[in-house]
Design an enzyme around this catalytic site. Structure first.
Site, PDB file in Angstrom:
ATOM      1  N   CYS A 269      -2.076   9.171   2.300  1.00  0.00           N
ATOM      2  CA  CYS A 269      -1.749   8.580   0.994  1.00  0.00           C
ATOM      3  C   CYS A 269      -2.834   8.845  -0.036  1.00  0.00           C
ATOM      4  CB  CYS A 269      -1.569   7.084   1.169  1.00  0.00           C
ATOM      5  SG  CYS A 269      -2.985   6.313   1.976  1.00  0.00           S
TER       6      CYS A 269
ATOM      7  N   GLU B  40       0.881  -1.179   0.000  1.00  0.00           N
ATOM      8  CA  GLU B  40       0.000   0.000   0.000  1.00  0.00           C
ATOM      9  C   GLU B  40       0.912   1.220   0.000  1.00  0.00           C
ATOM     10  OE1 GLU B  40      -3.221   0.204  -0.170  1.00  0.00           O
ATOM     11  OE2 GLU B  40      -3.834  -1.863   0.193  1.00  0.00           O
TER      12      GLU B  40
HETATM   13  P1  NAD Z   1       8.483   5.090   4.519  1.00  0.00           P
HETATM   14  O1  NAD Z   1       8.328   4.315   3.252  1.00  0.00           O
HETATM   15  O2  NAD Z   1       9.631   5.997   4.654  1.00  0.00           O
HETATM   16  O3  NAD Z   1       8.573   4.072   5.767  1.00  0.00           O
HETATM   17  C1  NAD Z   1       7.569   3.119   6.005  1.00  0.00           C
HETATM   18  C2  NAD Z   1       8.109   2.007   6.894  1.00  0.00           C
HETATM   19  O4  NAD Z   1       9.120   1.266   6.189  1.00  0.00           O
HETATM   20  C3  NAD Z   1       8.750   2.487   8.197  1.00  0.00           C
HETATM   21  O5  NAD Z   1       8.334   1.624   9.238  1.00  0.00           O
HETATM   22  C4  NAD Z   1      10.235   2.328   7.904  1.00  0.00           C
HETATM   23  O6  NAD Z   1      11.022   2.172   9.070  1.00  0.00           O
HETATM   24  C5  NAD Z   1      10.251   1.073   7.042  1.00  0.00           C
HETATM   25  N1  NAD Z   1      11.424   0.870   6.179  1.00  0.00           N
HETATM   26  C6  NAD Z   1      12.226   1.811   5.626  1.00  0.00           C
HETATM   27  N2  NAD Z   1      13.153   1.215   4.846  1.00  0.00           N
HETATM   28  C7  NAD Z   1      12.931  -0.134   4.902  1.00  0.00           C
HETATM   29  C8  NAD Z   1      13.538  -1.281   4.295  1.00  0.00           C
HETATM   30  N3  NAD Z   1      14.561  -1.171   3.459  1.00  0.00           N
HETATM   31  N4  NAD Z   1      13.015  -2.500   4.568  1.00  0.00           N
HETATM   32  C9  NAD Z   1      11.948  -2.636   5.380  1.00  0.00           C
HETATM   33  N5  NAD Z   1      11.348  -1.595   5.999  1.00  0.00           N
HETATM   34  C10 NAD Z   1      11.821  -0.351   5.748  1.00  0.00           C
HETATM   35  O7  NAD Z   1       7.092   5.854   4.730  1.00  0.00           O
HETATM   36  P2  NAD Z   1       6.683   6.970   5.798  1.00  0.00           P
HETATM   37  O8  NAD Z   1       7.455   8.204   5.533  1.00  0.00           O
HETATM   38  O9  NAD Z   1       6.672   6.384   7.158  1.00  0.00           O
HETATM   39  O10 NAD Z   1       5.144   7.199   5.393  1.00  0.00           O
HETATM   40  C11 NAD Z   1       4.735   7.970   4.322  1.00  0.00           C
HETATM   41  C12 NAD Z   1       4.434   7.135   3.087  1.00  0.00           C
HETATM   42  O11 NAD Z   1       3.498   6.112   3.377  1.00  0.00           O
HETATM   43  C13 NAD Z   1       3.798   7.967   1.987  1.00  0.00           C
HETATM   44  O12 NAD Z   1       4.371   7.627   0.754  1.00  0.00           O
HETATM   45  C14 NAD Z   1       2.331   7.551   2.039  1.00  0.00           C
HETATM   46  O13 NAD Z   1       1.618   7.758   0.855  1.00  0.00           O
HETATM   47  C15 NAD Z   1       2.457   6.115   2.401  1.00  0.00           C
HETATM   48  N6  NAD Z   1       1.196   5.605   2.961  1.00  0.00           N
HETATM   49  C16 NAD Z   1       0.425   4.782   2.189  1.00  0.00           C
HETATM   50  C17 NAD Z   1      -0.798   4.321   2.663  1.00  0.00           C
HETATM   51  C18 NAD Z   1      -1.677   3.411   1.848  1.00  0.00           C
HETATM   52  O14 NAD Z   1      -2.544   2.784   2.419  1.00  0.00           O
HETATM   53  N7  NAD Z   1      -1.505   3.318   0.540  1.00  0.00           N
HETATM   54  C19 NAD Z   1      -1.222   4.692   3.934  1.00  0.00           C
HETATM   55  C20 NAD Z   1      -0.398   5.524   4.709  1.00  0.00           C
HETATM   56  C21 NAD Z   1       0.813   5.973   4.206  1.00  0.00           C
END
Ligand code: NAD
Length: 497
Positions: free
Chosen positions: A300, A266
């Site tokens: 998002c 997502e």
């Molecule tokens: P992010 O992608 O920076 O981080 C998300 C998670 O991934 C965190 O827990 C982080 O620690 C982890 N992570 C980072 N690198 C990783 C790796 N290499 N392997 C495994 N895990 C890793 O996102 P963010 O800044 O926390 O949130 C914002 C983003 O989330 C935006 O792009 C937003 O659109 C998206 N989002 C999507 C939805 C949806 O349902 N489509 C809902 C909420 C947020």
């Protein structure tokens, strides 16, 4: 009285609170005050390893994975009731940790999360094996012998060990959105929240303990990419359910490839609202305003690109500008505040960079574009609207995740559809028009997982699937197949007689 749940100083693994082997702690900051609310435990390799082992053991040996849906539903209802009983404490934490306002709390952050859990429980109870009709076929090995008669049952079984990795913006909702379908379906789960919002997930450990979820079924490990990387490469993990940015989603796809895990992604959005010439301009402007200011644009599925017919564009922009004069921004613990802060200084700096990119590209700044003068502390940024935006510019193409809206003019429906689809992302879309049939036709042509016509139901609707086309993701959350995403289908075929 401290902030609820910030007393938790351990990780939840195999039904017990376990001290992290990493000595370091991560300061968790209230984004509205910049104060450190607590020092959270950070998980490391040892904790990720222990959590995977516990989840694997609990899945392989039961009892959770082997219980009936009815048995699991009983426990999950107790889990739900305990969350509701602790609702005020959870909401107080979410305000301090994620900067969630009163409105957001009753919407997706808490209220929507509980509705989603109810929905998962009901869906599990409705699941039945699919029986195929009895078939009679000639015996291919003995054409002169009796015909064969038989049938099949298509069973749904839990998938195995699920890893749930989540973003910071709706931390409680996102974690519960992994727990509810995964556990109801009979899986074991390891959760890894964002390092910005660890407590909104750690709290589920207390709730799980209090209602007797068997040990190893729900595990919580904090930490950043190193822990995330371990959880997504380990061969004992069967399914990854990830919510976050498209860049990290792509990295996880690579990490998970050698062990061929099932992926549910997502990801981000840059969703377009098409406003036709015959639309209710006032309602369209208010929908746009609600979206780009909601949770300071940290959502998002928010509509942040406004593709507006040139005949109504000036009125649309003026309405937003007028309404913003009454838009209260400030401390999210004040119930009259409509818009809180961004999560961290880096998120605000990113928003500032995009304002500059917008100005450099020739877009017209209508309102906002800077830090609010009356809020000296906290990561606040003014609601910001640009007009005359070029859809090919980074301002229109990139997900900013800050309170910035971009208005793009158009003249024909074909142009509007082309502009809306000219995006690497495809999470949400919207069409506003008095001609609802034409709006429906246009909705069908948008390359996005969800489309609102005239504001939709203006609420999160767990009954329908949610998810993205293109770089917005793979798979769907909610909807009639939600639990099926966390289950294997098994066909058992048998002769009769
Ligand atoms: P992010 O992608 O920076 O981080 C998300 C998670 O991934 C965190 O827990 C982080 O620690 C982890 N992570 C980072 N690198 C990783 C790796 N290499 N392997 C495994 N895990 C890793 O996102 P963010 O800044 O926390 O949130 C914002 C983003 O989330 C935006 O792009 C937003 O659109 C998206 N989002 C999507 C939805 C949806 O349902 N489509 C809902 C909420 C947020």
């Amino acid at each position: 009285m401290g902030i609820p749940y910030t007393h938790i100083d351990k990780l939840f693994i195999d039904g017990a609170w376990v001290a992290s082997s990493e000595r370091a702690r991560e300061p968790v900051i209230n984004p509205a005050t910049e104060e450190v609310i607590a020092e959270a435990p950070i998980g490391g390799r040892a904790e990720a390893e222990a959590a995977i082992a516990a989840a694997r053991h609990s899945f392989d040996h039961g009892p959770w994975s082997q219980m009936s849906m009815q048995q699991r539903a009983e426990v999950m209802r107790r889990f739900r009731d305990a969350l509701v009983e602790n609702g005020d404490r959870i909401k107080a934490l979410l305000t301090a940790e994620a900067g969630a306002t009163f409105g957001i709390m009753n919407g997706p952050q808490f209220g929507g999360a509980i509705r989603a859990l109810d929905f998962a429980i009901e869906q599990g109870l409705r699941m039945k094996p699919e029986m195929t009709p009895v078939e009679i076929r000639p015996n291919p090995y003995d054409p002169r012998g009796n015909d064969m008669i038989g049938a099949a049952s298509v069973e749904h079984e839990p998938f195995g060990v699920v890893v749930g990795i989540t973003a910071y913006n709706y931390p409680f909702f996102l974690s519960l959105g992994k727990i509810a379908p995964a556990l109801m379906a009979g899986n074991s789960i390891v959760l890894k929240p964002s390092p910005f919002t660890p407590y909104s997930t750690l709290l589920f450990g207390e709730i799980a303990q209090s209602v007797g979820i068997p040990k190893g079924v729900l595990n919580i490990v904090t930490g950043g990419p190193e822990v995330g990387s371990m959880l997504t490469t380990d061969p004992r993990v069967d399914l990854i359910s990830f919510t976050g940015s498209d860049a990290v989603g792509a990295a996880i796809m690579g990490q998970a490839a050698p062990t061929l895990k099932k992926l549910h992604l997502e990801l981000g959005g840059k969703s377009a609202l098409i406003v036709r010439a015959d639309a209710d301009v006032q309602a369209s402007a208010m929908l746009a305003l609600m979206c780009f200011t909601m949770h300071s644009g940290q959502g998002c599925a928010l509509l942040t690109r406004y593709i507006v017919h040139n005949s109504v564009r000036a009125a649309f922009v003026a309405t937003i500008k007028g309404a913003l004069a009454h838009w209260k921004q400030g401390d999210p613990s004040d119930p009259s505040v409509l818009m809180g802060p961004l999560i961290r200084a880096a998120a605000r700096a990113k928003t500032e960079r995009y304002v500059q990119i917008g100005l450099d590209s020739g877009a017209k700044l209508i309102v906002g574009g800077k830090r609010p003068a009356h809020l000296q502390r906290g990561y606040f940024f003014e609601p910001t609207l640009f007009d005359d935006v070029d859809n090919r510019s980074a301002l229109a193409q990139d997900e900013i995740f800050g309170p910035v809206g971009a208005v793009i003019g158009y003249d024909t429906d074909e142009q509007a559809i082309a502009l809306a689809n000219d995006s690497p992302l495809g999470l949400y879309g919207a069409v506003n028009s008095a001609d609802k049939a034409q709006a429906f036709r246009m909705a069908r042509r948008l390359r996005t997982g969800n489309v609102w016509i005239n504001g939709g139901l203006n609420d999160l609707t767990v009954e329908v699937p949610f998810g993205g086309y293109k770089r917005s993701g793979i798979g769907r959350e909610f909807g009639s197949r939600w639990l099926a995403e966390y289950m294997q289908e098994k066909a058992i075929v048998y002769p009769i007689g």
